[in-house]
Design a protein around this motif. Sequence first.
Motif, mmCIF file in Angstrom:
data_model
loop_
_atom_site.group_PDB
_atom_site.id
_atom_site.type_symbol
_atom_site.label_atom_id
_atom_site.label_comp_id
_atom_site.label_asym_id
_atom_site.label_seq_id
_atom_site.Cartn_x
_atom_site.Cartn_y
_atom_site.Cartn_z
ATOM 1 N N TRP A 100 -76.736 -30.271 91.396
ATOM 2 C CA TRP A 100 -77.058 -30.937 92.657
ATOM 3 C C TRP A 100 -75.906 -31.843 93.108
ATOM 4 O O TRP A 100 -75.523 -31.842 94.277
ATOM 5 N N GLY A 101 -75.355 -32.613 92.170
ATOM 6 C CA GLY A 101 -74.260 -33.512 92.505
ATOM 7 C C GLY A 101 -73.036 -32.762 92.999
ATOM 8 O O GLY A 101 -72.384 -33.192 93.960
ATOM 9 N N VAL A 102 -72.725 -31.648 92.363
ATOM 10 C CA VAL A 102 -71.576 -30.844 92.794
ATOM 11 C C VAL A 102 -71.821 -30.293 94.199
ATOM 12 O O VAL A 102 -70.909 -30.267 95.039
ATOM 13 N N ALA A 103 -73.063 -29.873 94.464
ATOM 14 C CA ALA A 103 -73.392 -29.365 95.801
ATOM 15 C C ALA A 103 -73.180 -30.457 96.855
ATOM 16 O O ALA A 103 -72.634 -30.199 97.937
ATOM 17 N N VAL A 104 -73.603 -31.678 96.534
ATOM 18 C CA VAL A 104 -73.412 -32.794 97.475
ATOM 19 C C VAL A 104 -71.925 -33.068 97.672
ATOM 20 O O VAL A 104 -71.464 -33.277 98.801
ATOM 21 N N LEU A 105 -71.159 -33.057 96.589
ATOM 22 C CA LEU A 105 -69.735 -33.348 96.683
ATOM 23 C C LEU A 105 -68.981 -32.275 97.467
ATOM 24 O O LEU A 105 -68.018 -32.589 98.180
ATOM 25 N N ILE A 106 -69.418 -31.032 97.356
ATOM 26 C CA ILE A 106 -68.767 -29.953 98.098
ATOM 27 C C ILE A 106 -68.894 -30.188 99.602
ATOM 28 O O ILE A 106 -67.993 -29.833 100.389
ATOM 29 N N VAL A 107 -70.007 -30.818 100.001
ATOM 30 C CA VAL A 107 -70.216 -31.108 101.421
ATOM 31 C C VAL A 107 -69.563 -32.430 101.824
ATOM 32 O O VAL A 107 -68.867 -32.521 102.842
ATOM 33 N N THR A 108 -69.795 -33.476 101.028
ATOM 34 C CA THR A 108 -69.374 -34.814 101.437
ATOM 35 C C THR A 108 -67.876 -35.065 101.283
ATOM 36 O O THR A 108 -67.282 -35.771 102.103
#
Length: 206
Positions: free
Chosen positions: A108-116
């Motif tokens: 989940w954190g990696v998914a958020v970082l890929i966007v942010t």
Amino acid sequence: MAQRDELSIFVRDALTAGKSRPEIAAALAHAGWRSAEVQDALNGWDEMPFSPPVPRPVATVSARDFFTYALTFCVLILGAFNLVVVLQALVDLVFATGDGDSDRPIRWGVAVLIVTAPLYLWLTLRERQKLARDPAHYRSAIRKWMIYIGLLLAALTLLGDAIATIYALLTGDLTLQFIVKALVVLVVAGGIFGFYVRDLREEAPA
């Protein structure tokens, strides 16, 4: 007309009439104005002897600035929080203390970082280009408010991290794993704090 505008006009007219700043300050103080209000009104006009008095630039406020800077700092906070989550979850994996679902916060954190991460970099680069084209944008009141709010949140995070570390030391729970996780928070929050402190120091005079 707002009282602040009336005060500014009075100071302008008094300067135009040749009154000195101490004379103006004394007259306003006698009328009941607070010293901070008087000083702000005087600071609104340049001290160069010129008639009429030359106004100093003032901070600007716009809805577009609010949207841009609020979005930038929300993206930063969201990304920083999830970066800490990912790194601390990796620490748990290294020390083999994670459960069967320990990779879920990582995914989940990696998914958020890929966007942010790219969005924050684009917004920041866009802001830097705008400031380079027109340094007057440094006077944006929204920009300064958002920077100081970001500094406040980073400082509170660093304070909480220090308190948690000291508490763990006093209770005997200060393990190597805890220290590494605390360092993760220190590096992320400290990096944000240092970045924006330097940004404030390097900005053009307002």
